[in-house]
Design a protein around this motif. Sequence first.
Motif, PDB file in Angstrom:
ATOM      1  N   ILE A 469       4.427  96.363 -42.585  1.00 63.30           N
ATOM      2  CA  ILE A 469       4.979  97.707 -42.458  1.00 63.30           C
ATOM      3  C   ILE A 469       3.885  98.691 -42.051  1.00 63.30           C
ATOM      4  N   PRO A 470       4.248  99.758 -41.346  1.00 63.85           N
ATOM      5  CA  PRO A 470       3.232 100.700 -40.846  1.00 63.85           C
ATOM      6  C   PRO A 470       2.522 101.467 -41.947  1.00 63.85           C
ATOM      7  N   ARG A 471       3.186 101.678 -43.092  1.00 59.36           N
ATOM      8  CA  ARG A 471       2.550 102.420 -44.182  1.00 59.36           C
ATOM      9  C   ARG A 471       2.607 101.588 -45.460  1.00 59.36           C
ATOM     10  N   PRO A 472       1.632 100.692 -45.647  1.00 66.35           N
ATOM     11  CA  PRO A 472       1.647  99.803 -46.806  1.00 66.35           C
ATOM     12  C   PRO A 472       1.666 100.534 -48.147  1.00 66.35           C
ATOM     13  N   ASN A 473       1.182 101.771 -48.158  1.00 66.62           N
ATOM     14  CA  ASN A 473       1.177 102.522 -49.421  1.00 66.62           C
ATOM     15  C   ASN A 473       2.592 102.818 -49.923  1.00 66.62           C
ATOM     16  N   ARG A 474       3.573 102.642 -49.043  1.00 67.72           N
ATOM     17  CA  ARG A 474       4.966 102.832 -49.471  1.00 67.72           C
ATOM     18  C   ARG A 474       5.420 101.722 -50.416  1.00 67.72           C
ATOM     19  N   LYS A 475       4.726 100.592 -50.386  1.00 68.30           N
ATOM     20  CA  LYS A 475       5.121  99.451 -51.224  1.00 68.30           C
ATOM     21  C   LYS A 475       3.898  98.830 -51.909  1.00 68.30           C
ATOM     22  N   PRO A 476       3.268  99.545 -52.833  1.00 68.49           N
ATOM     23  CA  PRO A 476       2.163  98.926 -53.569  1.00 68.49           C
ATOM     24  C   PRO A 476       2.681  97.896 -54.557  1.00 68.49           C
ATOM     25  N   VAL A 477       1.887  96.899 -54.840  1.00 68.42           N
ATOM     26  CA  VAL A 477       2.271  95.935 -55.870  1.00 68.42           C
ATOM     27  C   VAL A 477       2.177  96.639 -57.218  1.00 68.42           C
ATOM     28  N   PRO A 478       3.258  96.696 -57.984  1.00 68.08           N
ATOM     29  CA  PRO A 478       3.221  97.439 -59.249  1.00 68.08           C
ATOM     30  C   PRO A 478       2.263  96.821 -60.247  1.00 68.08           C
ATOM     31  N   SER A 479       1.724  97.672 -61.101  1.00 71.20           N
ATOM     32  CA  SER A 479       0.763  97.212 -62.102  1.00 71.20           C
ATOM     33  C   SER A 479       1.447  96.678 -63.355  1.00 71.20           C
ATOM     34  N   ARG A 480       2.743  96.922 -63.481  1.00 67.11           N
ATOM     35  CA  ARG A 480       3.503  96.421 -64.624  1.00 67.11           C
ATOM     36  C   ARG A 480       4.913  96.117 -64.160  1.00 67.11           C
ATOM     37  N   PHE A 481       5.620  95.323 -64.933  1.00 70.30           N
ATOM     38  CA  PHE A 481       6.961  94.888 -64.526  1.00 70.30           C
ATOM     39  C   PHE A 481       8.061  95.391 -65.458  1.00 70.30           C
ATOM     40  N   THR A 482       7.701  96.109 -66.511  1.00 68.10           N
ATOM     41  CA  THR A 482       8.695  96.712 -67.388  1.00 68.10           C
ATOM     42  C   THR A 482       8.414  98.199 -67.529  1.00 68.10           C
ATOM     43  N   PHE A 483       9.463  98.975 -67.766  1.00 63.64           N
ATOM     44  CA  PHE A 483       9.358 100.416 -67.887  1.00 63.64           C
ATOM     45  C   PHE A 483       8.903 100.802 -69.299  1.00 63.64           C
ATOM     46  N   ALA A 484       8.285 101.975 -69.384  1.00 64.43           N
ATOM     47  CA  ALA A 484       7.951 102.530 -70.691  1.00 64.43           C
ATOM     48  C   ALA A 484       9.223 102.976 -71.403  1.00 64.43           C
ATOM     49  N   ILE A 485       9.202 102.920 -72.733  1.00 65.19           N
ATOM     50  CA  ILE A 485      10.332 103.446 -73.504  1.00 65.19           C
ATOM     51  C   ILE A 485      10.487 104.927 -73.158  1.00 65.19           C
ATOM     52  N   PRO A 486      11.674 105.388 -72.808  1.00 66.96           N
ATOM     53  CA  PRO A 486      11.855 106.770 -72.366  1.00 66.96           C
ATOM     54  C   PRO A 486      11.488 107.800 -73.431  1.00 66.96           C
ATOM     55  N   GLU A 487      11.047 108.942 -72.966  1.00 69.37           N
ATOM     56  CA  GLU A 487      10.641 110.019 -73.850  1.00 69.37           C
ATOM     57  C   GLU A 487      11.779 110.476 -74.752  1.00 69.37           C
TER      58      GLU A 487
END
Length: 498
Positions: A469-487
């Motif tokens: 893709i022309p702008r790889p920053n649009r799809k970085p590999v995430p550093s985690r695979f689960t979300f934080a517990i919501p505020e």
Amino acid sequence: MKRYSIFLTVILLLLTAVLETGCDKLLEEKPKSTISLGNLDPALLEQTVIGVYEPLTRSRGRLWESTIGLGFELMAEYADAGGSSQINWSNYNNLNTSNTALNQPWTTLYEAIGRANSLIVTLDNSPNLSDDIRKVAYGEAYFVRAICFYFAVRTFGKFPMRLKPILNSKDVLLASSDIPLIYDQIIKDLQEAEKVLPPTVASSKAGRATAGAARTALADVYLTRGDYPNAKLKAKEVIDNKATYGYDLETSLATIYSPTLPTNKEDIFSLKFSQVINQGSFMASYWADANARAAGFSISGNKFGGITSNAPLIKNWDDNDLRKKFSLYNSYIINGAVTPASLDADYDFRMGKYKDPNAPIDTGNGNDLYFWRYADVLLIFAEADNKINHGPTTDAYEYINQVRRRAYGLPINTPSNVSDLPAGLNEEAFDDLVFRERGYEFIGEFKRWFDLVRTNRVAKMINEVRANIPRPNRKPVPSRFTFAIPEVELSNNPLAGN
């Protein structure tokens, strides 16, 4: 109307739901609040059960058809956002940094869980109900709670697993449960549900849980856990009893995704939406552009995202596969003329799987949102069977090929050189093709992110897209695979972060 209204609300359940979500004023009440549904008769029970399902299909609840249907689909490696708020899904910023993105979905999710818990407790104390009626109601409550827990554990990992209604302020504090314990509870709930739920329901009650839905959910849960023998066992039970449940592959994709039909033979469990203001899904509108109505897709278009052909899954998709033309488009016919669709620098296809140009408003698209279709069962069996036997068996080939034959418009039970996978594949090659097939079959149905995570393919698939893709920053590999517990949870229940 597409179906009987699943949006009826029982006022006592709404009050219980408020307590489930918690707020400062409620925590300060003296004396503390308690809510009880009281004894249920059959008529009130029916409305109460409908109330348990209601948060799942709430048009403004921002749970499944909004956050999950759109947001989680934008997290697929092949998708990119079309707006400033949507980019936080497709570039994984919501996943990496935010504990507020899922505030509203969390509240809605826990309303469903809270209502299921309240119903379970109340059924224990309702002598006016026959055993048969009571058992089915238990099954539906367990099923709803289980699918909510299943979504939550895959999304957040550990979370506060509430098994009882919140009756006073001290009940709000609850530590997060360990993941194995959560899965044990999900399996227990679904096993209870499959024992007592009916094999079928009338079309007027489409969207209610059945025994086949509970068994399919179990197969999916076992697959996620890597318990391939049980995943295969449950999938095979559904396949062997498809006549009892009324299941089979539909030959027409338009039938499966119809905005007006109440159900179809491929429908195992889906969230039901109607062509009624504020009782429909946004999905058709989310993906379309300003020409949505004239092009035959929706009453309006939001341009919230699209699909990039730079993703290998899309790039290698056979043009003869009917699912590709049905699901993706880059042009449409308006007034007899082929007109280019409005696209973006970061994607060159729009998602067209959901179509409802006759909806009264963007909150009134009638397209249902599937949790499981009969195609799920066939592909779960194929994947699990291949893993167990370290290579595909005849059955594994047959079930995935049935899905592929339908995709090419061929007789489902007749072998074909056009559609069928090549013989002689080893375990890894077959597994890759099952994964690919799931991508084609379930595009737009919020399964891809969960498939990437459970098969440990997140980095591999995203990096393949980044390289093209022309702008790889649009799809970085995430550093985690689960979300934080919501505020919204942490503010009332600080133990949830433990």
